[in-house]
Enzyme design. Structure first.
Site, PDB file in Angstrom:
ATOM      1  N   SER A  61       0.830  -1.215   0.000  1.00 39.61           N
ATOM      2  CA  SER A  61       0.000   0.000   0.000  1.00 39.61           C
ATOM      3  C   SER A  61       0.858   1.256   0.000  1.00 39.61           C
ATOM      4  O   SER A  61       1.919   1.294   0.624  1.00 39.61           O
ATOM      5  CB  SER A  61      -0.890  -0.007   1.255  1.00 39.61           C
ATOM      6  OG  SER A  61      -1.481   1.264   1.443  1.00 39.61           O
ATOM      7  N   TYR A  90      -1.874   5.767  -4.419  1.00 36.10           N
ATOM      8  CA  TYR A  90      -2.885   6.807  -4.228  1.00 36.10           C
ATOM      9  C   TYR A  90      -2.296   8.076  -4.825  1.00 36.10           C
ATOM     10  O   TYR A  90      -1.138   8.409  -4.548  1.00 36.10           O
ATOM     11  CB  TYR A  90      -3.175   7.034  -2.749  1.00 36.10           C
ATOM     12  CG  TYR A  90      -4.127   6.033  -2.138  1.00 36.10           C
ATOM     13  CD1 TYR A  90      -5.368   5.781  -2.711  1.00 36.10           C
ATOM     14  CD2 TYR A  90      -3.791   5.342  -0.976  1.00 36.10           C
ATOM     15  CE1 TYR A  90      -6.249   4.870  -2.144  1.00 36.10           C
ATOM     16  CE2 TYR A  90      -4.669   4.426  -0.401  1.00 36.10           C
ATOM     17  CZ  TYR A  90      -5.893   4.190  -0.993  1.00 36.10           C
ATOM     18  OH  TYR A  90      -6.760   3.293  -0.443  1.00 36.10           O
ATOM     19  N   THR A 141      -5.241   2.878  -7.521  1.00 34.76           N
ATOM     20  CA  THR A 141      -6.555   2.800  -6.879  1.00 34.76           C
ATOM     21  C   THR A 141      -7.408   3.980  -7.334  1.00 34.76           C
ATOM     22  O   THR A 141      -7.028   5.132  -7.156  1.00 34.76           O
ATOM     23  CB  THR A 141      -6.399   2.782  -5.345  1.00 34.76           C
ATOM     24  OG1 THR A 141      -5.586   1.655  -5.020  1.00 34.76           O
ATOM     25  CG2 THR A 141      -7.739   2.670  -4.642  1.00 34.76           C
ATOM     26  N   LYS A 176      -7.306  -0.417 -10.309  1.00 38.94           N
ATOM     27  CA  LYS A 176      -7.929  -1.136  -9.185  1.00 38.94           C
ATOM     28  C   LYS A 176      -9.192  -0.411  -8.731  1.00 38.94           C
ATOM     29  O   LYS A 176      -9.118   0.725  -8.261  1.00 38.94           O
ATOM     30  CB  LYS A 176      -6.939  -1.223  -8.021  1.00 38.94           C
ATOM     31  CG  LYS A 176      -7.511  -1.851  -6.754  1.00 38.94           C
ATOM     32  CD  LYS A 176      -6.451  -1.974  -5.677  1.00 38.94           C
ATOM     33  CE  LYS A 176      -6.949  -2.688  -4.439  1.00 38.94           C
ATOM     34  NZ  LYS A 176      -7.745  -1.841  -3.554  1.00 38.94           N
ATOM     35  N   HIS A 192     -13.001  -2.183  -2.976  1.00 42.01           N
ATOM     36  CA  HIS A 192     -12.174  -1.695  -1.870  1.00 42.01           C
ATOM     37  C   HIS A 192     -12.564  -2.395  -0.565  1.00 42.01           C
ATOM     38  O   HIS A 192     -12.599  -1.787   0.508  1.00 42.01           O
ATOM     39  CB  HIS A 192     -12.329  -0.178  -1.743  1.00 42.01           C
ATOM     40  CG  HIS A 192     -11.115   0.529  -1.198  1.00 42.01           C
ATOM     41  ND1 HIS A 192     -10.406   1.456  -1.921  1.00 42.01           N
ATOM     42  CD2 HIS A 192     -10.474   0.445  -0.009  1.00 42.01           C
ATOM     43  CE1 HIS A 192      -9.400   1.917  -1.182  1.00 42.01           C
ATOM     44  NE2 HIS A 192      -9.419   1.306  -0.017  1.00 42.01           N
TER      45      HIS A 192
HETATM   46  C1  FNR Z   1      -7.809  -1.903   2.244  1.00 46.83           C
HETATM   47  N1  FNR Z   1      -7.788  -1.691   0.868  1.00 46.83           N
HETATM   48  C2  FNR Z   1      -6.869  -0.811   0.349  1.00 46.83           C
HETATM   49  N2  FNR Z   1      -6.820  -0.608  -1.000  1.00 46.83           N
HETATM   50  C3  FNR Z   1      -5.908   0.221  -1.532  1.00 46.83           C
HETATM   51  O1  FNR Z   1      -5.890   0.376  -2.748  1.00 46.83           O
HETATM   52  N3  FNR Z   1      -5.008   0.866  -0.733  1.00 46.83           N
HETATM   53  C4  FNR Z   1      -4.984   0.721   0.615  1.00 46.83           C
HETATM   54  O2  FNR Z   1      -4.170   1.313   1.315  1.00 46.83           O
HETATM   55  C5  FNR Z   1      -5.965  -0.126   1.196  1.00 46.83           C
HETATM   56  N4  FNR Z   1      -6.027  -0.303   2.545  1.00 46.83           N
HETATM   57  C6  FNR Z   1      -6.914  -1.186   3.077  1.00 46.83           C
HETATM   58  C7  FNR Z   1      -6.925  -1.408   4.446  1.00 46.83           C
HETATM   59  C8  FNR Z   1      -7.773  -2.350   4.985  1.00 46.83           C
HETATM   60  C9  FNR Z   1      -7.750  -2.605   6.468  1.00 46.83           C
HETATM   61  C10 FNR Z   1      -8.660  -3.079   4.146  1.00 46.83           C
HETATM   62  C11 FNR Z   1      -9.577  -4.123   4.727  1.00 46.83           C
HETATM   63  C12 FNR Z   1      -8.677  -2.837   2.809  1.00 46.83           C
HETATM   64  C13 FNR Z   1      -8.628  -2.508  -0.031  1.00 46.83           C
HETATM   65  C14 FNR Z   1      -7.912  -3.813  -0.367  1.00 46.83           C
HETATM   66  O3  FNR Z   1      -6.841  -3.572  -1.233  1.00 46.83           O
HETATM   67  C15 FNR Z   1      -8.850  -4.821  -1.056  1.00 46.83           C
HETATM   68  O4  FNR Z   1      -9.516  -4.189  -2.112  1.00 46.83           O
HETATM   69  C16 FNR Z   1      -9.879  -5.438  -0.079  1.00 46.83           C
HETATM   70  O5  FNR Z   1      -9.347  -5.584   1.192  1.00 46.83           O
HETATM   71  C17 FNR Z   1     -10.332  -6.788  -0.589  1.00 46.83           C
HETATM   72  O6  FNR Z   1     -11.354  -7.276   0.193  1.00 46.83           O
HETATM   73  P1  FNR Z   1     -11.154  -8.333   1.409  1.00 46.83           P
HETATM   74  O7  FNR Z   1     -10.213  -9.426   0.938  1.00 46.83           O
HETATM   75  O8  FNR Z   1     -10.609  -7.558   2.552  1.00 46.83           O
HETATM   76  O9  FNR Z   1     -12.532  -8.823   1.643  1.00 46.83           O
END
Ligand code: FNR
Length: 370
Positions: A106, A129, A155, A230, A254
């Site tokens: 991330s 980001y 993202t 994404k 997300h």
């Molecule tokens: C995320 N996600 C996310 N996506 C992204 O592009 N940058 C980020 O920093 C984050 N941070 C983040 C933190 C937490 C705690 C979660 C739960 C999710 C989204 C992540 O990449 C992904 O899309 C989802 O987590 C997928 O779903 P599941 O596997 O958590 O159900």
């Protein structure tokens, strides 16, 4: 008691973590309808297994953007992993590399791109980001390239942060001993406490709401790395992603943390796959907790999946060993699903191996035309 499936780590993480941290990891946006739906939708897909096929050898290996990996199960970017465990992103990087798969780091990691690269070899993607200050973006992308990251996951579903009510109630902010490591030298590494979610305020202050398709093209002028878009949920945006030069698409909501009442990703997947027409690979994340889920996504046309929360929950529970175990359990379940469905390699997994709730009734398909 022994952990025997991925979902069990959530309850262990809940016991171990401070409430503010657990809630941040677990929660979704608003009514959390999409959060539940990301899981529930998988149960509306059933198998049509084939029998009496020699499944003594199963090959799960695949190639993603030209990189060979051991299985189509990869790690999604999740922010602030040191809030789950002191080793945070280091532990995740080591576990992914040991499993022969890809980790996406991330932008908001609590370890920098250089630190993660220093953990050793491994195929890694960098999630981006886009900040208002494009110099910040350009510098960061250059650092990721230099640190050996192989692709950018851009993202696109976060012009503003979704309304996560637990974070608002908890006045979520990063613990004082942690920073957004990639931004430390740029004076953007800390998050102030706010009257609501500290992260929502940080996003409102720093993230570029004007981001548009032309920026996907701009990104290609500052990097040679392939770009995965994404956060695609529709055929329209799949087509625009390809037009804008994306090397791949990640169907993602997300983890249900942005717009509530968007469909589950597994239900949105097929529309995107059809629109992509095989021109770029389509991946999925959201709610994948079982090997059967991985199989269903591949049967609907995904080239691979990513997991988010299982990583942070298992990190909280057992650190690197936990993440290794999550990847191992998913691998074994997926292998078993393939064997019991009569598929020996990923290319043998077809749409006919599943039936979904939204398929037309088979009887009608088979009935002679009158
Ligand atoms: C995320 N996600 C996310 N996506 C992204 O592009 N940058 C980020 O920093 C984050 N941070 C983040 C933190 C937490 C705690 C979660 C739960 C999710 C989204 C992540 O990449 C992904 O899309 C989802 O987590 C997928 O779903 P599941 O596997 O958590 O159900």
């Amino acid at each position: 008691m022994e952990v025997t499936n991925v979902s069990e780590y959530e309850a262990i993480a809940k016991q171990k973590l401070p409430k503010m941290a657990f809630d941040y990891y677990a929660s979704g946006a608003e009514d959390q309808w999409t959060l539940e739906e990301n899981r529930n939708a998988f149960s509306r897909i059933l198998f049509r297994p084939r029998i009496l096929i020699d499944v003594s050898k199963i090959d799960m290996a695949t190639t993603v953007l030209g990189f060979k990996i051991s299985m189509p199960i990869m790690i999604a970017p999740t922010a602030f992993q040191k809030m789950a465990h002191p080793e945070g992103e280091y532990a995740t990087a080591r576990a992914a590399s040991a499993a022969g798969t890809i980790m996406t780091l991330s932008s908001w990691a609590t370890s920098s791109v250089e630190e993660v690269a220093s953990t050793g070899p491994g195929i890694r993607f960098f999630q981006l980001y886009v900040y208002k200050d494009r110099n910040v973006v350009a510098q960061l992308v250059r650092r990721a390239e230099r640190a050996g990251f192989k692709a950018i996951a851009l993202t696109v579903d976060t012009p503003r942060l979704g309304r996560r009510e637990a974070d608002i109630k908890n006045r979520f902010t990063l613990p004082p001993f942690l920073t957004l490591k990639n931004f430390e030298g740029l004076n953007l590494g800390t998050m102030d406490k706010a009257n609501d979610s500290g992260l929502a305020s940080y996003v409102a202050g720093q993230i570029d709401r004007t981001l548009s398709w032309k920026d996907v093209e701009w990104l290609q002028t500052i990097t040679k790395l392939p770009i995965l878009v994404k956060g695609v949920l529709t055929a329209e945006d799949a087509r625009l992603s390809i037009q804008a030069g994306a090397a791949g698409i990640i169907v993602s909501n997300h983890g249900a943390r942005q717009l509530d009442y968007v469909p589950s990703t597994i239900m949105a997947l097929e529309e995107v796959v059809k629109a992509a027409q095989g021109r770029v690979p389509v991946f999925l994340d959201g709610g994948v907790r079982r090997g059967t889920d991985v199989f269903k996504a591949l049967a609907l046309g995904a080239s691979g999946i990513f997991i988010g929360r299982p990583v942070v929950f298992s990190l909280a529970a057992e650190g690197e060993a936990g993440v290794r175990k999550v990847l191992q359990m998913l691998r074994e379940e997926f292998e078993l699903t393939m064997a019991l469905s009569g598929c020996r390699s990923l290319k043998e997994i077809t749409r006919d191996h599943i039936a979904t709730d939204w398929d037309p009734p088979r009887a009608r398909l088979l009935a002679p035309k009158l």
